[in-house]
Design a protein around this motif. Structure first.
Motif, PDB file in Angstrom:
ATOM      1  N   GLU A 138      13.119   7.264   3.139  1.00 34.66           N
ATOM      2  CA  GLU A 138      13.464   6.213   4.090  1.00 34.66           C
ATOM      3  C   GLU A 138      12.511   6.226   5.287  1.00 34.66           C
ATOM      4  O   GLU A 138      11.746   7.165   5.493  1.00 34.66           O
ATOM      5  CB  GLU A 138      14.928   6.323   4.528  1.00 34.66           C
ATOM      6  CG  GLU A 138      15.336   7.692   5.020  1.00 34.66           C
ATOM      7  CD  GLU A 138      15.110   7.828   6.495  1.00 34.66           C
ATOM      8  OE1 GLU A 138      14.872   8.958   6.957  1.00 34.66           O
ATOM      9  OE2 GLU A 138      15.156   6.807   7.215  1.00 34.66           O
ATOM     10  N   VAL A 188       4.073   6.595  -5.216  1.00 32.53           N
ATOM     11  CA  VAL A 188       3.940   5.167  -4.906  1.00 32.53           C
ATOM     12  C   VAL A 188       2.848   4.553  -5.769  1.00 32.53           C
ATOM     13  O   VAL A 188       3.003   3.450  -6.325  1.00 32.53           O
ATOM     14  CB  VAL A 188       3.629   4.961  -3.407  1.00 32.53           C
ATOM     15  CG1 VAL A 188       3.279   3.501  -3.123  1.00 32.53           C
ATOM     16  CG2 VAL A 188       4.823   5.389  -2.563  1.00 32.53           C
ATOM     17  N   ALA A 244       4.091   4.127  -9.305  1.00 36.41           N
ATOM     18  CA  ALA A 244       5.093   3.062  -9.390  1.00 36.41           C
ATOM     19  C   ALA A 244       4.441   1.692  -9.436  1.00 36.41           C
ATOM     20  O   ALA A 244       4.956   0.749 -10.059  1.00 36.41           O
ATOM     21  CB  ALA A 244       6.061   3.153  -8.212  1.00 36.41           C
ATOM     22  N   LEU A 245       3.273   1.572  -8.781  1.00 38.50           N
ATOM     23  CA  LEU A 245       2.551   0.299  -8.762  1.00 38.50           C
ATOM     24  C   LEU A 245       1.478   0.248  -9.845  1.00 38.50           C
ATOM     25  O   LEU A 245       0.632  -0.650  -9.858  1.00 38.50           O
ATOM     26  CB  LEU A 245       1.910   0.091  -7.384  1.00 38.50           C
ATOM     27  CG  LEU A 245       2.920  -0.046  -6.229  1.00 38.50           C
ATOM     28  CD1 LEU A 245       2.191  -0.070  -4.890  1.00 38.50           C
ATOM     29  CD2 LEU A 245       3.757  -1.305  -6.400  1.00 38.50           C
ATOM     30  N   ARG A 286       4.695   1.909   6.097  1.00 41.81           N
ATOM     31  CA  ARG A 286       3.653   1.245   5.327  1.00 41.81           C
ATOM     32  C   ARG A 286       2.516   2.224   5.054  1.00 41.81           C
ATOM     33  O   ARG A 286       2.246   3.129   5.841  1.00 41.81           O
ATOM     34  CB  ARG A 286       3.136   0.043   6.116  1.00 41.81           C
ATOM     35  CG  ARG A 286       2.188  -0.867   5.361  1.00 41.81           C
ATOM     36  CD  ARG A 286       2.240  -2.280   5.961  1.00 41.81           C
ATOM     37  NE  ARG A 286       1.763  -2.347   7.330  1.00 41.81           N
ATOM     38  CZ  ARG A 286       0.528  -2.727   7.667  1.00 41.81           C
ATOM     39  NH1 ARG A 286      -0.343  -3.057   6.727  1.00 41.81           N
ATOM     40  NH2 ARG A 286       0.173  -2.798   8.931  1.00 41.81           N
ATOM     41  N   VAL A 314       0.703  -1.427   0.855  1.00 40.90           N
ATOM     42  CA  VAL A 314       2.099  -1.337   0.390  1.00 40.90           C
ATOM     43  C   VAL A 314       3.035  -1.368   1.597  1.00 40.90           C
ATOM     44  O   VAL A 314       3.011  -0.467   2.438  1.00 40.90           O
ATOM     45  CB  VAL A 314       2.322  -0.040  -0.410  1.00 40.90           C
ATOM     46  CG1 VAL A 314       3.750  -0.016  -0.972  1.00 40.90           C
ATOM     47  CG2 VAL A 314       1.289   0.093  -1.518  1.00 40.90           C
ATOM     48  N   ASN A 315       3.873  -2.416   1.674  1.00 45.06           N
ATOM     49  CA  ASN A 315       4.901  -2.511   2.708  1.00 45.06           C
ATOM     50  C   ASN A 315       6.174  -1.914   2.136  1.00 45.06           C
ATOM     51  O   ASN A 315       6.900  -2.552   1.373  1.00 45.06           O
ATOM     52  CB  ASN A 315       5.114  -3.970   3.114  1.00 45.06           C
ATOM     53  CG  ASN A 315       6.013  -4.094   4.339  1.00 45.06           C
ATOM     54  OD1 ASN A 315       6.973  -3.340   4.494  1.00 45.06           O
ATOM     55  ND2 ASN A 315       5.712  -5.069   5.184  1.00 45.06           N
ATOM     56  N   LEU A 316       6.427  -0.658   2.515  1.00 46.03           N
ATOM     57  CA  LEU A 316       7.563   0.067   1.931  1.00 46.03           C
ATOM     58  C   LEU A 316       8.898  -0.459   2.454  1.00 46.03           C
ATOM     59  O   LEU A 316       9.929  -0.316   1.784  1.00 46.03           O
ATOM     60  CB  LEU A 316       7.422   1.552   2.240  1.00 46.03           C
ATOM     61  CG  LEU A 316       6.173   2.207   1.623  1.00 46.03           C
ATOM     62  CD1 LEU A 316       5.896   3.550   2.273  1.00 46.03           C
ATOM     63  CD2 LEU A 316       6.361   2.375   0.123  1.00 46.03           C
ATOM     64  N   LYS A 323       9.606  -3.687   3.006  1.00 44.37           N
ATOM     65  CA  LYS A 323       9.922  -4.914   2.280  1.00 44.37           C
ATOM     66  C   LYS A 323       9.768  -4.762   0.774  1.00 44.37           C
ATOM     67  O   LYS A 323      10.018  -5.714   0.030  1.00 44.37           O
ATOM     68  CB  LYS A 323       9.016  -6.052   2.764  1.00 44.37           C
ATOM     69  CG  LYS A 323       9.214  -6.410   4.226  1.00 44.37           C
ATOM     70  CD  LYS A 323       8.304  -7.562   4.625  1.00 44.37           C
ATOM     71  CE  LYS A 323       8.511  -7.954   6.068  1.00 44.37           C
ATOM     72  NZ  LYS A 323       7.614  -9.081   6.476  1.00 44.37           N
ATOM     73  N   LEU A 324       9.341  -3.565   0.348  1.00 40.33           N
ATOM     74  CA  LEU A 324       9.095  -3.300  -1.075  1.00 40.33           C
ATOM     75  C   LEU A 324       8.163  -4.348  -1.670  1.00 40.33           C
ATOM     76  O   LEU A 324       8.396  -4.913  -2.745  1.00 40.33           O
ATOM     77  CB  LEU A 324      10.419  -3.270  -1.841  1.00 40.33           C
ATOM     78  CG  LEU A 324      11.402  -2.152  -1.439  1.00 40.33           C
ATOM     79  CD1 LEU A 324      12.680  -2.253  -2.258  1.00 40.33           C
ATOM     80  CD2 LEU A 324      10.752  -0.789  -1.640  1.00 40.33           C
ATOM     81  N   SER A 325       7.047  -4.609  -0.912  1.00 43.48           N
ATOM     82  CA  SER A 325       6.049  -5.561  -1.385  1.00 43.48           C
ATOM     83  C   SER A 325       4.672  -4.931  -1.261  1.00 43.48           C
ATOM     84  O   SER A 325       4.478  -3.947  -0.543  1.00 43.48           O
ATOM     85  CB  SER A 325       6.107  -6.856  -0.571  1.00 43.48           C
ATOM     86  OG  SER A 325       5.797  -6.592   0.787  1.00 43.48           O
ATOM     87  N   HIS A 326       3.710  -5.518  -1.962  1.00 45.49           N
ATOM     88  CA  HIS A 326       2.349  -4.988  -1.849  1.00 45.49           C
ATOM     89  C   HIS A 326       1.346  -6.126  -2.017  1.00 45.49           C
ATOM     90  O   HIS A 326       1.648  -7.170  -2.582  1.00 45.49           O
ATOM     91  CB  HIS A 326       2.096  -3.903  -2.910  1.00 45.49           C
ATOM     92  CG  HIS A 326       2.170  -4.405  -4.320  1.00 45.49           C
ATOM     93  ND1 HIS A 326       3.362  -4.526  -5.024  1.00 45.49           N
ATOM     94  CD2 HIS A 326       1.188  -4.828  -5.174  1.00 45.49           C
ATOM     95  CE1 HIS A 326       3.108  -4.985  -6.231  1.00 45.49           C
ATOM     96  NE2 HIS A 326       1.803  -5.177  -6.349  1.00 45.49           N
TER      97      HIS A 326
END
Length: 672
Positions: A2, A44, A47-48, A66, A89-91, A93-96
């Motif tokens: 977190e 990370v 995962a991507l 991030r 990677v914006n952790l 917002k869970l976006s990249h």
């Protein structure tokens, strides 16, 4: 993981390139990360579905949840590698977002790579040297402009450098290429400012219009263009760019960064001898210096190396080039700066240079006005009536440390018409003015001359057959004769090997200097500004050490005299005027071994702070009180003695400050 834990872990990272908002770190240095981060970052990537072969750096954001995974394929092979691909990677917002720079002509590039790896890496020393080159060249002065390839290349060009085999070079071709495969003409660079050897000539007053200058191997002629614009009598020759120019005998001949690009040793010697033949007063020889570890990375060729641009470079050590010049010319080579030497053909000119080099340049204070005199003394009344004239005469006496001869005082004829001989005037003024200043000036002048003669003996310079008239007058007035001066200088020179005597004088200096630190029986440390206030024996000790290094420049802050080991240390700090400067370079001169060691602290995390800086400040200095108060408060936190020298690395300092919940802000220690 977190966000709060991520932020906490990132704040604990003490390695990597530390920016205000982020940290850059190579994957090979992950072992120094907190264990949780070491596991989290590769997780990370997986995962991507980003393969390990497609990223090698991470950017950790300090204030955001991030990170970015970056790919610099030639990180280790390129001095300033370009970014090929990034994955932001914006952790939270869970976006990249994926960005490719493949094929871009202006990709982002890296600097200060040594900060992104561990000091134990085999690449660390080389990366430090690359960064130091850029620092020395002034390329990092505006960090906003250096982040992309095109602007970085423009900055390099603007400063008069080019990258050759990944390193910065500033040199001139000398003669037409005779060796198949060696492109000598490629070593001539475009300059936007005067070269280093020319800058030394400016410093010593040789470019004020009284001397003719010839630039031997002038390349594209950037130095010449600047000199001519200033109205100087300057010309030059270069085999590739200005081969039709005449070689002209001149007062000063500059052989700047030429010897190091000639692969044939016989041609190299011919160039040196040819330049010497054209010299009437002083030859300036400059070469590239480098350590063995740096040279080892290139392909060896003859006594030098071949660069990636197919040019030849012969790198020297300071003592090696000095020996080469002296053996070749059978003349003394005087170190002016690392890699830069003056060789004087005109021995009167050499004496003037050395004389000024070891001469104190004092700033005269306003003279005390003469006291009221009885009218019966006509001569003294005339002095009072012409106070400005006789003040000027007294100033000349203070400047020379002796009574001037007639041609040394412009208004001598007027003075003699009013009162009489210079000796008579001096006698009268001695009754009017406080002679303490004159006695001190006489003592200073005598010590300056002893330093000058001692350095001549130390360097084993040949005795001069002629001497400037002003020097003859100094010797006769202060010593009686030349032999007496030499004998005194010889005694002092031999005395620098007497460690007990050096120790005694260090104790004496510590008691007299406005500021210094005495580590009893070990060393005396003081600021560069107080060098000329040392006892003459210690000035000779320091002068002997500087014969190898060259002249002190403004970047040197502190000087350390090692009492028993025959060593001299010079240190430079990032901002000596700040409350807590950090060491960026240490130079150790080993007089017994005739060698110099250079230690760079490019990694900011490993720079030792200068603790208790008040010890090196005059108690009358503007910021002394603030510095003393700051040092006392900081020493209490660090649990050190604020009266003594204390050594810590930056990382240790940060840990102790962090434990105390403090941070440095100017002269204040604020809560974190």
């Amino acid at each position: 993981m977190e966000a709060n834990l991520f932020k906490k872990l990132v704040s604990e990272v003490k390695v990597g390139k530390q920016l205000p908002d982020a940290i850059y770190l190579h994957r090979d240095a992950f072992s120094a990360l907190p264990a949780a981060l070491n596991v989290f970052i590769p997780t990370v990537a997986k995962a991507l579905k980003l393969d390990d072969d497609n990223w090698n750096l991470v950017k950790l954001f300090k204030k955001e949840f991030r990170l970015s995974l970056l790919y610099y394929p030639d990180f280790y092979s390129n001095s300033y590698p370009a970014l090929k691909h990034s994955l932001n990677v914006n952790l939270a917002k869970l976006s990249h977002k994926s960005t490719s720079y493949d094929g871009s002509d202006n990709p982002p590039i890296l600097h200060r790579k040594e900060t992104m790896i561990l000091a134990e890496s085999k690449h660390y020393e080389n990366f430090v040297a690359i960064t130091q080159e850029g620092e020395n060249a002034g390329l990092y002065e505006n960090s906003r402009l250096i982040g992309f390839k095109r602007s970085w290349e423009n900055i390099i060009t603007h400063h008069g450098y080019k990258i050759v085999a990944g390193r910065l070079f500033r040199s001139s071709a000398l003669i037409n290429n005779k060796e198949p495969g060696i492109d000598r003409h490629k070593t001539a660079l475009v300059r936007q400012e005067l070269s280093a050897p020319m800058k030394t000539l400016v410093k010593h007053g040789y470019l004020e219009g009284s001397y003719s200058i010839f630039d031997y191997g002038c390349g594209r002629g950037d130095d010449l263009r600047e000199l001519v614009t200033h109205g100087l009598d300057a010309s030059g020759w270069d085999p590739n760019f200005q081969p039709d120019n005449d070689k002209i005998i001149s007062d000063i001949v500059n052989l700047g960064f030429v010897l190091n690009v000639i692969e044939d040793q016989d041609e190299r010697l011919d160039a040196l001898l040819d330049a010497w033949e054209l010299t009437s007063k002083v030859l300036v020889v400059s070469v590239m210096l480098a350590t063995e570890s740096y040279i080892a990375q290139f392909k060896q060729y003859k006594d030098g190396v071949i660069t990636s641009r197919n040019t030849f470079q012969k790198y020297y050590a300071q003592s090696e080039i000095k020996t080469y010049i002296e053996r070749s010319l059978q003349e003394d080579a005087i170190a002016v700066a690392p890699g830069i030497f003056y060789i004087f053909k005109d021995k009167l000119e050499e004496q003037k240079y050395l004389h000024n080099r070891y001469k104190r340049h004092r700033k005269w204070q306003q003279l005390t006005s003469p006291q009221s005199l009885a009218e019966k003394d006509k001569a003294k009344l005339l002095i009072m009536q012409n106070q400005e004239l006789f003040n000027a005469f007294w100033n000349i006496c203070l400047e020379l440390g002796r009574i001037p001869v007639n041609d040394e005082f412009e208004q001598s004829e007027r003075v003699r018409a009013l009162v009489g001989s210079h000796k008579k005037v001096f006698g009268l003024l001695s009754d009017i003015f406080d002679t303490k200043d004159f006695k001190q000036a006489e003592k200073n002048r005598k010590e300056d001359l002893l330093l000058y003669f001692a350095m001549g003996l130390f360097e084993k310079r040949k005795p001069y057959t002629q001497q400037p008239e002003s020097l003859k007058r100094d010797i006769n007035a202060l010593f009686g004769n030349h032999r007496a001066a030499l004998n005194l200088a010889a005694e002092l020179l031999f005395a620098i090997a007497d460690t007990e005597l050096i120790n005694t004088h260090c104790v004496k200096a510590h008691s007299q200097l406005p500021a210094s630190l005495l580590n009893e029986g070990h060393s005396l440390i003081f600021h560069r500004d107080y060098l000329n206030e040392l006892p003459v024996l210690l000035r000779i000790y320091v002068g002997a050490g500087l014969q190898m290094y060259g002249e002190l420049d403004e970047e040197i802050d502190l000087i350390k005299i090692h009492i028993h080991s025959g060593k001299l240390s010079l240190t430079s700090y990032d901002d000596f005027n700040s409350s807590l400067p950090f060491l960026i370079e240490r130079i150790k001169i080993k007089m017994i071994d005739q060698d110099i060691d250079f230690f760079d602290y490019t990694n900011k995390n490993k720079r030792p702070p200068l603790l208790n800086k008040h010890l090196f400040l005059d108690t009358e200095a503007q910021d002394y009180s603030k510095q003393l108060s700051f040092d006392k408060r900081l020493s209490k936190i660090l649990k050190i003695d604020w009266h003594q020298e204390s050594l810590l690395h930056r990382n240790e300092l940060e840990v102790l400050l962090c434990k105390a919940g403090k941070r440095v802000c100017g002269y204040k220690l604020l809560r974190r």
